[in-house]
Structure formats: structure tokens, C-alpha cells
Design a protein around this motif. Structure first.
Motif, short mmCIF file in Angstrom:
data_model
loop_
_atom_site.label_atom_id
_atom_site.label_comp_id
_atom_site.label_asym_id
_atom_site.label_seq_id
_atom_site.Cartn_x
_atom_site.Cartn_y
_atom_site.Cartn_z
N GLN A 118 11.82 20.39 -27.34
CA GLN A 118 13.13 20.11 -27.95
C GLN A 118 13.55 21.22 -28.90
N LEU A 119 12.63 21.67 -29.74
CA LEU A 119 12.95 22.73 -30.70
C LEU A 119 13.30 24.03 -30.00
N ALA A 120 12.49 24.42 -29.01
CA ALA A 120 12.73 25.67 -28.30
C ALA A 120 14.04 25.61 -27.53
N ALA A 121 14.35 24.47 -26.92
CA ALA A 121 15.58 24.34 -26.14
C ALA A 121 16.81 24.47 -27.03
N GLU A 122 16.76 23.90 -28.23
CA GLU A 122 17.89 24.02 -29.15
C GLU A 122 18.20 25.49 -29.44
N GLU A 123 17.16 26.26 -29.70
CA GLU A 123 17.36 27.67 -30.02
C GLU A 123 17.75 28.48 -28.78
N ALA A 124 17.16 28.13 -27.65
CA ALA A 124 17.50 28.84 -26.41
C ALA A 124 18.97 28.66 -26.07
N LEU A 125 19.49 27.49 -26.34
CA LEU A 125 20.88 27.21 -26.03
C LEU A 125 21.82 28.13 -26.78
N ASN A 126 21.40 28.58 -27.95
CA ASN A 126 22.23 29.43 -28.79
C ASN A 126 21.93 30.93 -28.63
N ASP A 127 20.97 31.27 -27.78
CA ASP A 127 20.54 32.67 -27.68
C ASP A 127 21.30 33.36 -26.55
N SER A 128 22.54 33.70 -26.82
CA SER A 128 23.39 34.33 -25.80
C SER A 128 22.89 35.72 -25.44
N GLU A 129 22.26 36.39 -26.39
CA GLU A 129 21.75 37.74 -26.13
C GLU A 129 20.63 37.70 -25.09
N HIS A 130 19.70 36.76 -25.25
CA HIS A 130 18.61 36.65 -24.29
C HIS A 130 19.15 36.25 -22.91
N MET A 131 20.13 35.36 -22.89
CA MET A 131 20.70 34.95 -21.61
C MET A 131 21.36 36.13 -20.92
N ALA A 132 22.08 36.93 -21.67
CA ALA A 132 22.74 38.10 -21.07
C ALA A 132 21.72 39.07 -20.51
N ARG A 133 20.62 39.30 -21.23
CA ARG A 133 19.57 40.20 -20.73
C ARG A 133 18.92 39.64 -19.49
N SER A 134 18.70 38.33 -19.47
CA SER A 134 18.05 37.70 -18.33
C SER A 134 18.91 37.80 -17.07
N VAL A 135 20.19 37.54 -17.21
CA VAL A 135 21.10 37.62 -16.07
C VAL A 135 21.25 39.06 -15.60
N ALA A 136 21.35 40.00 -16.55
CA ALA A 136 21.47 41.41 -16.18
C ALA A 136 20.22 41.90 -15.44
N LEU A 137 19.05 41.50 -15.92
CA LEU A 137 17.81 41.87 -15.24
C LEU A 137 17.77 41.29 -13.84
N ASN A 138 18.23 40.04 -13.69
CA ASN A 138 18.23 39.41 -12.38
C ASN A 138 19.18 40.13 -11.43
N ASN A 139 20.34 40.51 -11.93
CA ASN A 139 21.31 41.21 -11.08
C ASN A 139 20.76 42.55 -10.60
N SER A 140 20.15 43.30 -11.51
CA SER A 140 19.60 44.60 -11.12
C SER A 140 18.39 44.42 -10.20
N GLY A 141 17.57 43.39 -10.47
CA GLY A 141 16.42 43.13 -9.62
C GLY A 141 16.83 42.70 -8.22
N MET A 142 17.89 41.90 -8.14
CA MET A 142 18.39 41.48 -6.84
C MET A 142 18.86 42.69 -6.04
N GLN A 143 19.56 43.60 -6.70
CA GLN A 143 20.02 44.82 -6.03
C GLN A 143 18.85 45.67 -5.58
N LEU A 180 23.64 19.88 -26.94
CA LEU A 180 24.04 19.97 -25.55
C LEU A 180 25.43 19.38 -25.33
N ALA A 181 25.70 18.27 -26.01
CA ALA A 181 27.02 17.64 -25.89
C ALA A 181 28.11 18.58 -26.40
#
Length: 385
Positions: free
Chosen positions: A282-307, A95-96
């Protein structure tokens, strides 16, 4: 105090105590508290109404859940007979690095709620003042009242946003903490970089300013929305909180963190419970922090869902508040709890927010496309459209 039991006459079993009242033993702050009420769980609705086909759009969860990297980390089960790393060395280091700061500026929490409570318990004594906005996240009030603080609640702006200048003017010598949610839950409103910076520069050093960025990832690419974490290294009385429960999809593991001056972090660490963040989180958070692909999909889904939802509300003639979170607040122009109940009976869980002083509004989380479609269709049926 009576210690007699109520006994079931048919079985002879003890079923309850008679006339037990321990409230006089509790602290004054706790006696007056009303517990936090989360969104209704799916299992609870199944038990109550016998329904099987249920969607939940009530708790601002990521409908995609965890990403592949976090799920893979959870499969590599460590030795769960051992305590977790109490200092969270590896996760704090990552995180640092992610935020471009030192590990001793990171505090891990059992969700970001844990950090909010740690801050209040560390810096606020009975009679001290805590400032936050009307319609802001309920935990600010709960944490403040529990320690005997005086809550100074500043009226929101006409569009349900934080009135930051009024919050700054409300500071006194007794003020110890100020909470600012950006974006805010449940309204979805937000403050710009210039507005927040002006606030931080006007608040005196004896006040800890907490900027709660639980929904940061959904908003970070919006013009004028600030990344308050970049200010932590230059503003000593600032704490920024983040969570893995929302965009990262790890709500069930309860993992969040705070970023602050090292001395503030050290003080928080003095009362942080041992092993407050479990090994799997702790283990899951470390990997989630590095998962840019999942983050991009999550934000894209949120944007389309908001619309999808806002278009649906426009067609139904329903007013809504602009939101930078993964939820949207709608105005039913009538007491909304009856509409909430009718949606429940049809297997759709949303969130009434009368406890936030908004009795005519419902908060709806952004779901999968098919969940959003079902919600809009069911809402139209309830409204007779």
C-alpha cells in the motif's frame, strides 16, 4: 485411503505418504485445473543448470524495478507487527483522485489477478457462462473453471486480436462475465476506443464486462487506444482492472485494483479476504502513483527496447506480432519449446506459450538495452545465424 509412510531404509526417516489421493474430495472445477505456470525464476535455473550469468525476459516485469519514491517509502518501515489497513483508505483515496472518481468505486487486490478472481467468484455460479477470447490471459480460464463455469472461448482474429463483435454475439441469458484484455497478454494485440465502446453498448446489463488494462501505461499515448477507466462512471456493468506490477515496477509486492460502480465494488468487498494487500504494498503503491518521472523513464525504456528488438527480429527474418505491452510475441515457424530450452541452457529465460494455443511462438519481455542485445545474439546463435 492408506496412511502408511514410505520410509528411508538407511535413515529410518519418513519421506512420503503411500497412495494418498484427495482429488475425490475437491470440487469438480478444481479437479480439472492445470495450475498457472509463471516464467521460470532465475533461482530455479541456477539450481537446475548451475548457471550464474542469467537474464530473465519471461514475466513482463519492468527491468528498472521500483522508482525512487516507492523505494524510499519502503525504507520507512512501519510497525509490521500490526495488520495493514484492511480497507486501504489512503491508497483508495489517492487512486480515486487519480481517476476522478469516488473511493467507494475502487477495490484493492493482491495483484490485479486477485480482482479477476473476485469478480468470477462474486458473479459466476456453476453452469453460468464466461466469455473470453482465444489466446487471452490464462487466468480467465482458470478462474472460470474453478467456480464450475462454462468457458465460451471466441476464436481470435487473423492477427491474434479479440473478435469483439463475435464476443458480443456469443452472449446468452447464462452469460455472467466477459473478459477483454487490452492490450492482450501474450499477443500484445489491442482494441481501439471505438471498437470497445461498441462492445460495451451492445452487451446487456446482466453481463459484467471486465476490461483488463494491466499494460495500460505502456499504451496510453497510442492513437485510438482507449482509457476505459473514464467510462466506469457511465457504464454500470463495467469493471476496469489495473496493476502496479508492470510499468510501476512493484511485481514483488503484488498490488492491483479494480474500478467499478460502487455497488459492484461493495459486492466484491464482501468476499475479498481481510488484509489482502499488505502494508508495504500500500505504501509503495501510493508513492508509485505520484512518481511521474519513473513512469516516463519506464515507458521510454520500453519504447526504445521494443524498437531494438523489432529491428533485430527484422534482421534475423523473424516474424513478430505488433504489441502495445512491454513484451513481444515472435513466431519461430516451428515448435518453439526446443528453442526455449536452448536459450535456457545459455542463461536466457523467455516464455514458451504453447499453453495459450501458440506452440510455435515465444513471448519475450522488453529488458534493459544490454539484456535485449544478449537475447538477440543468443537467439541468432541458437538459430545458426
Amino acid at each position: 485411503m492408506s496412511k502408511d509412510w514410505i520410509v528411508n531404509e538407511e535413515t529410518g526417516d519418513r519421506v512420503d505418504w503411500v497412495d494418498c489421493d484427495f482429488t475425490h474430495l475437491a470440487t469438480p472445477g478444481v479437479v480439472g485445473l492445470t495450475p498457472y505456470h509463471p516464467g521460470k525464476p532465475i533461482g530455479e535455473l541456477k539450481r537446475e543448470l548451475g548457471l550464474d550469468d542469467i537474464i530473465k525476459l519471461a514475466s513482463n516485469e519492468n527491468p528498472l524495478g521500483p522508482g525512487a519514491k516507492a523505494l524510499e517509502a519502503l525504507k520507512q518501515l512501519p510497525d509490521l507487527g500490526r495488520y495493514p489497513d484492511g480497507g486501504g483508505f489512503s491508497l483508495r483515496a489517492k487512486l480515486a483522485h487519480h481517476h476522478g472518481m469516488r473511493p467507494d468505486m475502487v477495490t484493492l487486490g493482491n495483484g490485479s489477478n486477485d480482482i479477476l478472481e473476485l469478480i468470477t467468484r462474486t458473479f459466476v455460479a456453476p453452469g453460468d457462462e464466461v466469455i473470453y477470447s482465444d489466446h487471452a490471459f490464462a487466468v480467465y480460464a482458470l478462474a472460470s473453471q474453478a467456480v464450475g463455469a462454462k468457458s465460451v472461448v471466441i476464436p481470435a482474429t487473423e492477427d491474434y486480436g479479440h473478435y469483439l463483435r463475435a464476443m458480443a454475439r456469443a452472449v446468452t441469458e447464462r452469460t455472467k462475465v466477459m473478459f477483454v484484455a487490452n492490450p492482450n497478454n501474450p499477443t500484445g494485440s489491442w482494441s481501439t476506443a471505438a471498437e470497445l465502446r461498441d462492445l460495451l453498448e451492445s452487451v446487456p446489463d446482466h453481463v459484467i464486462v471486465v476490461i483488463d488494462e494491466a499494460y495500460f501505461e505502456y499504451a496510453e499515448n497510442v492513437a485510438d487506444y482507449p482509457n476505459a477507466a473514464i467510462w466506469v462512471s457511465e457504464i454500470a456493468n463495467l469493471v476496469v482492472t489495473r496493476t502496479f506490477s508492470k510499468a510501476h515496477g512493484l511485481a514483488g509486492l503484488r498490488i492491483g485494483y479494480g474500478l467499478s460502480h460502487p455497488q459492484l465494488a461493495e459486492l466484491l468487498n464482501r468476499i475479498r479476504q481481510p488484509f489482502n494487500v499488505n502494508t508495504l504494498a500500500q505504501l509503495a503503491a501510493e508513492e508509485a502513483l505520484n512518481d511521474s518521472e519513473h513512469m516516463a523513464r519506464s515507458v521510454a525504456l520500453n519504447n526504445s527496447g521494443m524498437q531494438q528488438l523489432t529491428t533485430g527480429f527484422d534482421s534475423l527474418g523473424i516474424h513478430y506480432l505488433p504489441s502495445l505491452g512491454n513484451f513481444i510475441c515472435i513466431d519461430m515457424e516451428q515448435p518453439a519449446h526446443s528453442i526455449y530450452d536452448q536459450l535456457l541452457r545459455r542463461g536466457v529465460i523467455v516464455r514458451p506459450i504453447d499453453n495459450y494455443g501458440m506452440p510455435n511462438h515465444l513471448r519475450v519481455s522488453i529488458g534493459l538495452e544490454e539484456e535485449n542485445t544478449r537475447f538477440l545474439k543468443t537467439l541468432a546463435e541458437v538459430l545458426g545465424n
